[in-house]
Design an enzyme around this catalytic site. Structure first.
Site, PDB file in Angstrom:
ATOM      1  N   HIS A  50       0.846  -1.191   0.000  1.00 42.73           N
ATOM      2  CA  HIS A  50       0.000   0.000   0.000  1.00 42.73           C
ATOM      3  C   HIS A  50       0.880   1.239   0.000  1.00 42.73           C
ATOM      4  O   HIS A  50       2.027   1.209   0.472  1.00 42.73           O
ATOM      5  CB  HIS A  50      -0.895   0.010   1.230  1.00 42.73           C
ATOM      6  CG  HIS A  50      -1.973  -1.014   1.204  1.00 42.73           C
ATOM      7  ND1 HIS A  50      -3.059  -0.957   2.043  1.00 42.73           N
ATOM      8  CD2 HIS A  50      -2.145  -2.126   0.456  1.00 42.73           C
ATOM      9  CE1 HIS A  50      -3.863  -1.984   1.810  1.00 42.73           C
ATOM     10  NE2 HIS A  50      -3.311  -2.716   0.856  1.00 42.73           N
ATOM     11  N   GLU A  62       0.876   3.852   1.850  1.00 43.82           N
ATOM     12  CA  GLU A  62       1.351   4.244   3.174  1.00 43.82           C
ATOM     13  C   GLU A  62       2.527   3.389   3.622  1.00 43.82           C
ATOM     14  O   GLU A  62       3.513   3.905   4.161  1.00 43.82           O
ATOM     15  CB  GLU A  62       0.237   4.118   4.221  1.00 43.82           C
ATOM     16  CG  GLU A  62      -0.996   4.940   3.920  1.00 43.82           C
ATOM     17  CD  GLU A  62      -2.072   4.140   3.201  1.00 43.82           C
ATOM     18  OE1 GLU A  62      -1.759   3.473   2.186  1.00 43.82           O
ATOM     19  OE2 GLU A  62      -3.234   4.183   3.640  1.00 43.82           O
ATOM     20  N   CYS A  84      -6.063   1.910   5.921  1.00 48.58           N
ATOM     21  CA  CYS A  84      -6.697   0.667   6.359  1.00 48.58           C
ATOM     22  C   CYS A  84      -6.088   0.245   7.707  1.00 48.58           C
ATOM     23  O   CYS A  84      -5.163   0.880   8.213  1.00 48.58           O
ATOM     24  CB  CYS A  84      -6.498  -0.430   5.316  1.00 48.58           C
ATOM     25  SG  CYS A  84      -4.785  -1.023   5.201  1.00 48.58           S
ATOM     26  N   CYS A 108      -2.251  -0.500   7.497  1.00 47.41           N
ATOM     27  CA  CYS A 108      -1.454   0.718   7.413  1.00 47.41           C
ATOM     28  C   CYS A 108      -1.517   1.510   8.713  1.00 47.41           C
ATOM     29  O   CYS A 108      -0.510   2.089   9.138  1.00 47.41           O
ATOM     30  CB  CYS A 108      -1.924   1.562   6.232  1.00 47.41           C
ATOM     31  SG  CYS A 108      -1.580   0.775   4.636  1.00 47.41           S
TER      32      CYS A 108
END
Length: 137
Positions: free
Chosen positions: A46, A48, A76, A79
């Site tokens: 992801h 992040e 999420c 993260c």
């Protein structure tokens, strides 16, 4: 947030879900990333996560209390956990994520001193997601 949106647009151009992130320390961007889960065949890639990894490398430290993460969509749970462990000083996100966002599933995941601000450029960030998924259908 504009730079995070640039990253999100790059993700979309590569066929990735359009999420972009940057890490700022002081007045300097020290890391930038966008989703690469398809490219790397890695569900943890992801924006992040990649930005945090780059930022800790740039700072030479595993904690980032003086840094701010800007991300186009609410992080999420995965993260949010990484943000908490990295002890980021602030998280600024654009569009909320009612289905997978940390505020629903893990509202206490961040470090207690982390400042959180949502809804920054929310319409623009949400529009990127909407356009991406509309084109997929």
């Amino acid at each position: 947030m504009r730079r995070a949106l640039d990253e999100a647009r790059q993700a979309a151009a590569e066929g990735e879900v359009p999420v972009g992130a940057i890490v700022v320390c002081g007045d300097r961007v020290i890391a930038r990333a966008h989703n690469q889960t398809e490219r790397l065949n890695d569900p943890t890639a992801h924006a992040e996560m990649l930005a945090i990894t780059a930022a800790t490398g740039a700072m030479g430290a595993k904690y980032l209390p003086e840094c701010r993460l800007y991300v186009t969509v609410e992080p999420c749970v995965m993260c949010a956990g990484a943000i908490g462990w990295a002890q980021l000083g602030a998280v600024v996100y654009g569009a909320p994520d009612a289905k997978r966002g940390f505020t629903v599933y893990a509202p206490q995941a961040f470090h207690p001193r982390t400042e959180v601000r949502g809804g920054v450029m929310e319409a623009e960030c949400a529009a990127e997601m909407t356009a991406f998924f509309r084109a997929k259908r």
